[in-house]
Scaffold this motif. Structure first.
Motif, PDB file in Angstrom:
ATOM      1  N   ARG A   1       0.809  -1.222   0.000  1.00 15.14           N
ATOM      2  CA  ARG A   1       0.000   0.000   0.000  1.00 15.14           C
ATOM      3  C   ARG A   1       0.838   1.266   0.000  1.00 15.14           C
ATOM      4  O   ARG A   1       0.309   2.345  -0.244  1.00 15.14           O
ATOM      5  N   ARG A   2       2.088   1.189   0.293  1.00 11.66           N
ATOM      6  CA  ARG A   2       2.939   2.382   0.283  1.00 11.66           C
ATOM      7  C   ARG A   2       3.042   2.919  -1.133  1.00 11.66           C
ATOM      8  O   ARG A   2       3.285   2.181  -2.089  1.00 11.66           O
ATOM      9  N   ASP A   3       2.866   4.215  -1.256  1.00 15.01           N
ATOM     10  CA  ASP A   3       2.963   4.870  -2.561  1.00 15.01           C
ATOM     11  C   ASP A   3       4.410   5.308  -2.768  1.00 15.01           C
ATOM     12  O   ASP A   3       4.894   6.206  -2.079  1.00 15.01           O
TER      13      ASP A   3
ATOM     14  N   ARG B   1       5.707   7.084  -4.941  1.00 10.91           N
ATOM     15  CA  ARG B   1       5.859   8.470  -5.422  1.00 10.91           C
ATOM     16  C   ARG B   1       5.776   9.472  -4.273  1.00 10.91           C
ATOM     17  O   ARG B   1       6.453  10.486  -4.261  1.00 10.91           O
TER      18      ARG B   1
END
Length: 902
Positions: A816-818, A820
């Motif tokens: 789930r970590r983005d 960007r």
């Protein structure tokens, strides 16, 4: 043989005759089965036709009536005789050649537009419905049902609406409660037969709920206009806890209240429903305007009067709307405060926690007076401050100054409210004890500050990191100008640290302005010139050196220092009708060739003479010039500073000492300093020939009484607040960054019973400049997450490190970590540990303070965290209705990220 029958009601006869005439029957007379009682004859006029009603107990009476009939006249013969008793000769003159019956349900069908059928459930309600519909039919008739069948609800709703004079759509609890306020409309209901009244009440129970039973019982008992007051009291009497004196008092109160319900003892469910309906009426009416508030207050006073009559005044503290309930809750809170005030040392956490709980009860009261509630909040904050350990005295004047800016200035803000007090003598006594305990600690701090001030002044110590008032232009204003930014310098005459905390909150509340601090560290302050009066300190500020003088000297020195700048005193800010600011002021702010505009605002200093500075909340609404100037200075960096602070008059606690001068808070050293004074001498003393005696105790003065004073050595006077603001850009000034939360922990965070006294706050260190910044989003729960710095943030002591560590190492978290816009793991850990340590809740300010997030960026950071943790839309994080408290659903977090132990 005839069978005894009942007396026909006049309305039933009329309805039957109307139906007969509508049939087009050519017969001149109709015989109806009815007891021939009543007046000898009655004449009706129906649609222009004369109809004579004649009681006929015998066949001879019937023959006489037919014989005497006038031309064009129709007859109605009321008789108990059967067809055989009348005989064929008489029957030949009658409609249908028979004695017809008055069937009330036939009349009902007729009155509702000739419906084809009746709902069987309507007929089963009872004959009273048909009779009531006949007897109370409106002049324009009953409304036709939407279909061919007359339903039970349509008939009863129409009847109830007519009898109560209440629109059908308002036959609910709120409509009935409003109806009960009109005695005129209740009169008709009180005169109904018992069967009809019982039936209407039973129907209302289905439309208005259980509240209808006690409500209509009160109306029938003649207490209908007291339905709302009775409902407010019923909720207290029928919900009282079991056991003890309270239960006994409630039982006695219920018994005394029952006669007002006509002897009915409402069930707990009925009492609670009536209570909720009455309270809802109060809320709606109060919000409807001034007239509504007056009407609501009349009902509340009536409820309190009834409570006094039945002897339950002591129970009103359980009410959330009665004014007496608020006072009782406030008194209970005062008792908790009194018990929590320490006789010496620190306040006990369990006692402070009980005061916090009592405050929550006060805050829940819907009739709470906001000013008194805010004073109670300040009392709890002071108790939490008294719970902290009063550590070692500050080693340097800079440490003492920072203690005033970061701790004691907030104490002063709360202390002023407590000093202003409460009108209730019981509450006032608790506040007096609290103020005395706070004053004792603050006086020690004031004495320590004054001793360091005198020593540093006489030693001519180099300032180092200490910022003095004469250095503000060189060390704050000029470096910002050197970056190419234009500056608006607001000199708030007389503003101390306490007032500055309020002003900063007001200006930055909506996010248009961002507070900056050196390297994003804690707030700092400025040391005033001595004595702390306008003549010395403001002139020194605007001159860039220690100086004394009035406006002319200030303008001259300022112009020499900033030839292209503009200095505006009070008279220059005034404008003509319709304008908030003089056009020249607006032009100067907008002029790119004027790098520095300085404006002196005297609102606070003026209040020291003619107003009440201790109870005024200093914001951009009370200092209107600040808001007006900021509205036209969005492209400038705004520096808010003062020349000195102030202390408020202590009333009967004031001490007047003799002095050869006419000054209020300083005197020449003609006599040695007393216990409440300190002698100060040196180059920073701009008056008195460089040597003066200054009082450090706030209650001391030398001159005439005023609302407030300045000139002395108390830190409330000598420490000047410094606020730097930028219009939404926290990178506007190199070396300055978005400020952290300014308030101390005890100001915003509740204690638990087991909380140990925190140590004396150590001097805060500056944060290192950040290489990247967290991107602020538009709203708290916007879709786009915010960029945060990858640097580690300070963490609170974790209470569930295994859970947080398991989350950060989980596969779903990594997915789930983005990449960007990453939210640093250290930041996630700090935020979650703070929430868990607070029982899965924490205010936004606390989350910002304990995770190292600048105050203006915490909304965006929580948005990013919520986005990260919200799997498939399930709300692991939610924001409370107050808009300030974040809640963590720990069980949902464990479930969504599969963190259960295996």
């Amino acid at each position: 043989m005839s069978v005894p029958v009942g007396v026909a009601q006049p309305d039933a006869i009329r309805r039957k005759v109307e139906a007969w005439l509508a049939e087009g029957d050519p017969a001149d007379a109709i015989a109806l089965t009815a007891r021939p009682d009543g007046p000898a004859e009655t004449v009706l006029s129906i649609n222009g036709c004369r109809v004579r009603v004649v009681p006929c107990p015998t066949p001879l009476a019937a023959r006489a009536a037919l014989h005497d009939r006038a031309d064009g006249e129709r007859l109605v013969l009321l008789t108990e005789l059967t067809d055989s008793e009348l005989g064929d000769g008489l029957l030949a003159h009658l409609s249908k050649q028979t004695v017809r019956k008055i069937d009330p349900w036939d009349l009902v069908r007729q009155m509702f537009g000739g419906v084809a059928a009746l709902d069987p459930t309507l007929v089963r309600v009872g004959r009273w419905v048909a009779n009531a519909l006949t007897d109370h039919a409106p002049a324009d008739g009953w409304p036709a049902p939407p279909g061919a069948i007359l339903t039970r609800d349509h008939a009863l709703r129409s009847l109830t609406s007519e009898l109560l004079d209440l629109p059908p759509a308002e036959l609910d609890d709120s409509g009935l409660v409003q109806w009960s306020t009109d005695a005129r409309r209740q009169l008709r209901f009180t005169q109904l037969p018992e069967a009809v009244a019982d039936g209407i009440t039973a129907y209302l129970t289905g439309t208005a709920g259980h509240a209808a039973v006690p409500m209509m019982a009160a109306v029938r008992a003649g207490h209908g206009v007291d339905v709302i007051p009775l409902g407010l009291l019923a909720g207290l009497l029928w919900s009282a806890g079991s056991g003890g004196a309270v239960q006994v008092e409630a039982a006695v109160g219920r018994t005394r209240l029952e006669p007002r319900f006509g002897g009915l003892r409402p069930s707990p469910q009925q009492a609670e429903s009536l209570h909720q309906a009455a309270e809802a009426w109060v809320y709606r009416t109060v919000e409807s305007g001034d007239n509504g508030r007056d009407e609501a207050m009349r009902m509340l006073r009536r409820a309190e009067a009834i409570a006094a009559e039945i002897g339950i005044t002591a129970m009103l503290g359980a009410s959330t709307v009665l004014p007496s309930g608020f006072v009782q809750r406030l008194r209970a809170f005062a008792d908790a405060v009194r018990l929590a005030v320490p006789a010496g040392g620190s306040a006990h956490p369990a006692a402070v926690a009980r005061a916090q709980s009592a405050l929550a009860t006060v805050e829940e009261h819907r009739a709470a007076e906001l000013r008194r509630v805010e004073t109670a909040r300040m009392a709890v904050r002071l108790l939490r401050w008294l719970h902290t350990t009063d550590g070692r005295p500050p080693a340097t004047l800079l440490d003492a100054l920072h203690r005033q800016v970061r701790q004691d200035g907030w104490v002063d803000r709360a202390r002023l409210d407590i000093f202003a007090g409460d009108p209730d003598s019981q509450v006032a006594e608790a506040y007096r004890l609290l103020h005395r305990a706070v004053d004792a600690r603050r006086s020690r701090h004031d004495q320590q500050f004054a001793a360091l001030l005198a020593a540093a002044t006489s030693a001519e110590t180099q300032p180092g990191a200490l910022l003095r008032v004469e250095d503000v232009l060189d060390r704050v204003v000029q470096p910002i100008l050197d970056t190419g930014r234009r500056v608006l310098l607001l000199v708030m005459d007389g503003m101390g640290v306490a007032a500055a905390t309020e002003l900063a909150e007001s200006v930055t509340r909506n996010g248009a302005w961002v507070e900056l601090t050196p390297d994003g560290g804690p707030r700092t302050g400025v040391l005033a010139a001595l004595p702390t009066v306008t003549e010395a300190s403001r002139c020194s500020l605007l001159s860039g050196r220690i100086a004394a003088g009035g406006q002319q000297a200030e303008r001259k020195a300022f112009q020499q220092r900033f030839a292209a700048g503009r200095l505006l005193h009070k008279s220059a800010l005034r404008a003509g009708a319709g304008a908030a600011l003089d056009p020249d002021v607006l032009a100067a702010l907008d002029d790119p060739s004027i790098p520095l505009v300085a404006a002196v605002i005297n609102t606070i200093d003026d209040a020291l003479d003619r107003s009440d500075p201790g109870t005024t909340v200093w914001g951009d609404d009370t200092i209107t010039a600040v808001g007006d100037l900021l509205a036209s200075a969005a492209d400038r960096v705004v520096i808010v500073v003062s020349d000195h602070g102030h202390v408020v008059d202590r009333g009967p606690e004031s001490v007047t000492l003799p002095s050869a001068s006419g000054e209020n808070r300083w005197r020449p050293p003609t006599d040695p300093p007393g216990d409440a004074e300190v002698a100060v001498a040196g180059s920073r003393v701009a008056l008195g020939g460089g040597s003066v005696v200054l009082p450090w105790r706030e209650e001391v003065r030398y001159g005439p009484r005023k609302a407030g004073y300045h000139g002395g050595a108390a830190p409330a006077e000598a420490v000047i607040p410094l606020l730097v603001l930028s219009a939404g850009d926290d990178l506007a000034v190199p070396g300055w960054a978005g400020a952290p939360v300014a308030s101390p922990d005890w100001w915003r965070e509740p204690l638990t019973e087991s909380t140990p006294p925190p140590a004396d706050p150590a001097p805060a260190t500056r944060r290192r400049p950040r290489k990247s910044v967290e991107q602020q989003t538009d709203g708290l729960f916007d879709l786009m997450p915010a960029v945060v710095a990858p640097t580690a943030a300070p963490q609170p002591v974790p209470t569930a490190p295994d859970l947080v560590a398991a989350l950060l190492s989980s596969e779903r978290y990594a997915q789930r970590r983005d990449p960007r816009l990453p939210l640093a793991d250290e930041r996630v850990a700090a935020l979650l540990n703070t929430l868990i340590a607070g029982g899965d809740r924490a205010t936004l300010d606390t989350l910002a303070a304990r995770s190292g997030v600048p105050a203006h960026r915490i909304n965006g950071t929580i948005t990013a965290l919520r986005r990260l943790l919200q799997v498939e839309g399930y709300p692991v994080l939610t924001l409370d209705a107050d808009g300030r408290t974040v809640h963590l659903n720990r069980a949902l977090l464990i479930e969504q990220f599969e963190l259960e132990p295996r």
